[in-house]
Design an enzyme around this catalytic site. Structure first.
Site, mmCIF file in Angstrom:
data_model
loop_
_atom_site.group_PDB
_atom_site.id
_atom_site.type_symbol
_atom_site.label_atom_id
_atom_site.label_comp_id
_atom_site.label_asym_id
_atom_site.label_seq_id
_atom_site.Cartn_x
_atom_site.Cartn_y
_atom_site.Cartn_z
ATOM 1 C CB CYS A 1 11.015 -1.539 2.607
ATOM 2 S SG CYS A 1 10.998 -1.322 0.864
ATOM 3 N N GLY B 1 6.638 -6.605 0.091
ATOM 4 C CA GLY B 1 5.927 -6.580 1.365
ATOM 5 C C GLY B 1 6.818 -7.092 2.473
ATOM 6 C CB SER B 2 6.074 -8.180 5.907
ATOM 7 O OG SER B 2 5.314 -9.351 5.726
ATOM 8 C CD1 TRP C 1 -0.339 -1.578 3.141
ATOM 9 C CD2 TRP C 1 0.547 0.477 3.352
ATOM 10 N NE1 TRP C 1 0.416 -1.560 4.295
ATOM 11 C CE2 TRP C 1 0.958 -0.306 4.455
ATOM 12 C CE3 TRP C 1 0.981 1.808 3.276
ATOM 13 C CZ2 TRP C 1 1.785 0.196 5.470
ATOM 14 C CZ3 TRP C 1 1.810 2.309 4.279
ATOM 15 C CH2 TRP C 1 2.184 1.500 5.357
ATOM 16 C CG ASN C 2 5.115 1.182 0.664
ATOM 17 O OD1 ASN C 2 4.757 0.508 -0.296
ATOM 18 N ND2 ASN C 2 6.316 1.077 1.186
ATOM 19 C CD GLU D 1 10.312 -5.134 -7.823
ATOM 20 O OE1 GLU D 1 10.236 -4.356 -6.850
ATOM 21 O OE2 GLU D 1 9.318 -5.685 -8.336
ATOM 22 C CD GLU E 1 10.532 -2.481 7.242
ATOM 23 O OE1 GLU E 1 9.930 -3.573 7.276
ATOM 24 O OE2 GLU E 1 10.901 -1.945 6.182
ATOM 25 C CE LYS F 1 -3.043 -9.462 -2.804
ATOM 26 N NZ LYS F 1 -3.502 -8.212 -2.160
ATOM 27 C CD GLU G 1 11.351 -3.882 -2.193
ATOM 28 O OE1 GLU G 1 11.764 -3.932 -1.006
ATOM 29 O OE2 GLU G 1 10.563 -3.046 -2.613
ATOM 30 C CG LEU G 2 11.057 -10.100 1.078
ATOM 31 C CD1 LEU G 2 11.570 -11.443 1.575
ATOM 32 C CD2 LEU G 2 9.564 -10.167 0.801
HETATM 33 C C1 SIN Z 1 9.284 0.519 -0.745
HETATM 34 O O1 SIN Z 1 9.300 1.164 0.267
HETATM 35 O O2 SIN Z 1 8.825 -0.629 -0.766
HETATM 36 C C2 SIN Z 1 9.813 1.056 -2.046
HETATM 37 C C3 SIN Z 1 10.486 2.341 -1.917
HETATM 38 C C4 SIN Z 1 11.007 2.891 -3.219
HETATM 39 O O3 SIN Z 1 10.816 2.306 -4.292
HETATM 40 O O4 SIN Z 1 11.650 3.922 -3.169
#
Ligand code: SIN
Length: 494
Positions: free
Chosen positions: A301, A245-246, A167-168, A475, A398, A191, A267-268
């Site tokens: 993250c 996500g987590s 969601w971020n 990514e 975190e 999703k 990507e955790l």
């Molecule tokens: C993330 O917080 O999952 C991605 C952050 C970013 O792409 O800069």
């Protein structure tokens, strides 16, 4: 902290796509049971829109659509795929304000941050449009070392991909997965997070207008993530999962992926250290730390989770940084001049607040913030903690909020040891004017990404991702495309 009180909530932005429907196989359909999810604005707690709550049956219909479209999409000339991605880039940019308003409304970040996310997200379409055209020219052809026959190596799409986004960053995280998947010739089922599905639906609409064929991008919105994702992953036709996500959820998905030996990109979680040495340019370091801490309200993250200050500048840095944190204007992200919006929901406020309460109860010093204001909206103030005891949870967890945890150190070795004292390894930041030290420390930190004298490293052209328990694969960059391709070797006897 200055907290803006809005007299009237900002008007709900236009959706730009059909409400209560989701695109599966080129048709916008309701959930098979007609059930919906209400999406609310975290600044006001008021509902904005309803989206379908996809069932297992809907999820499998999306998978069927992606599988049916796979061969034709993979056979579509790379130039045509690139053109669709380029038109998507332009479509997003043309609707920048619409996207930004929707991101702010469903996620809470400020409008300027949402606009920055639109540019960042659109950038993935531009970057992968640029890469897609060259795709089939890359490879190898030559004699094997014994001189007996030829080796040809080429790339092919891995197959239909399931993309699960958080969601971020409601636009950028989907863009970072869809664009390379499509460039490589993979069809997709996206999703998005249940809290922020609207931006993904607008993206699907824009992609349709850009000419994406039916079934290539399917979006399922659901409040039964576990059931729907589980059913799709149990089907051997899905060949790729990319998840942001987590770490906890990533582990569970990796177990499920093992069953059909799927290609995975994870990507955790992160626990980014930000190290400021005595010889840093202090203005640059304070500004960089504010960005690394407050971008996205700290809900990232790659957010600076641990700020390490060398003893010579610790007091001065802390004072200047704390003044800036305390002066940050908090309020509805849609209001002009607001610098920090609400967190995404009440659960996030509770989790951030619990870390601060625990640290203070165990003896940490609270320099600013730490108190939740009464009233509507999921606000948490910019907060600074020092003298954090060894047993405080905030040292290892975190934070995902606007809370800065400050520590001090004396030597470079000590800073490196502290920075690496975590099972995570996503982002890290180093501030120093000594180039040798900057590169030495960046090399020694176990993290997928290091910012030197900058608090922001994200860029579509760079490989984003982590080491250790922060994830697998990258990514963006050239690596982002590799993640959706398999290598094919052909031995040729002439
Ligand atoms: C993330 O917080 O999952 C991605 C952050 C970013 O792409 O800069």
């Amino acid at each position: 902290m200055e907290h803006t009180t809005t007299t009237a909530p900002a008007p709900t932005p236009a959706l730009g796509f059909p409400e209560k429907l989701m695109p599966i196989g080129g048709v916008w359909v309701p959930s098979s049971t007609g059930t919906t999810i209400t999406v609310s604005n975290p600044a006001t707690e008021q509902p904005i829109a309803e989206v379908p709550s996809a069932t297992v049956q809907d999820g499998l219909a999306a998978l069927d659509a992606a599988c049916s479209a796979q061969d034709a999409w993979a056979a579509t000339p790379a130039r045509e795929r690139a053109d669709i991605l380029a038109r998507t880039y332009q479509g997003i940019i043309d609707r920048r304000d619409e996207f930004a308003a929707l991101i702010t409304a469903e996620m809470g970040k400020t409008l300027p941050e949402a606009q920055a996310e639109v540019d960042y997200g659109a950038g993935f379409f531009r970057w992968f449009a640029e890469s897609a055209g060259r795709l089939h020219l890359e490879g190898q052809y030559g004699l094997e070392p014994g001189g007996n026959y030829r080796i040809a190596v080429s790339k092919r799409p891995v197959g239909p991909a399931l993309l699960i986004t958080p969601w971020n960053f409601p636009l950028a995280m989907g863009a970072r997965k869809i664009a390379p998947a499509l460039a490589a010739g993979c069809t997709t089922v996206l999703k998005p997070a249940e809290l922020t599905p609207l931006t993904s639906l607008l993206l699907a609409q824009v992609m349709e207008e850009a000419g994406v064929p039916a079934g290539v991008v399917n979006v399922i919105t659901t409040n039964d993530s576990r059931g729907v994702v589980g059913a799709i992953m149990a089907d051997p036709r899905i060949r790729k999962i990319s998840f942001t996500g987590s770490t906890q959820v990533g582990r569970a998905l990796l177990r499920q992926a093992a069953e059909n030996v799927m290609n995975t990109s994870m990507e955790l979680g992160g626990n980014a250290p930000l190290i400021v040495f005595d010889d840093a340019d202090l203005d640059q370091a304070v500004d960089g730390a504010i960005v690394a801490k407050l971008r996205n309200g700290g809900q990232s993250c790659v957010g600076a989770n641990r700020i390490y200050l060398q003893s010579g500048i610790a007091e001065q840095f802390t004072q200047r940084f704390t003044e800036k944190m305390a002066a940050t204007r908090v309020g509805d992200g849609a209001e002009p001049g607001v610098e920090l919006g609400p967190l995404v929901d009440a659960k996030q406020v509770a989790s951030v607040s619990a870390l601060v309460t625990d640290a203070v109860a165990k003896g940490a010093t609270l320099l600013t913030g730490g108190t939740i204001q009464e009233g509507a909206g999921y606000y948490y103030p910019p907060t600074v903690l020092t003298n954090i005891p060894a047993d405080a949870d905030i040292r290892t967890e975190e934070i995902f909020g606007p809370v800065a945890a400050i520590y001090t150190f004396d030597t470079e070795d000590e800073a490196i040891t502290e920075a690496n004292d975590t099972p995570y390894g996503l982002a890290s930041y180093v501030f120093t004017q000594n180039l040798s030290r900057a590169l030495r420390v960046a090399d020694a930190i176990e993290a997928g990404m290091t910012g030197i004298n900058r608090g922001l490293v994200s860029n579509p052209a760079a490989p984003f991702g982590g080491t250790n328990q922060s994830g697998l694969h990258r990514e963006g960059g050239t690596e982002g495309l590799d993640a959706y391709q398999e290598t094919k070797y052909t031995g040729i006897q002439l």
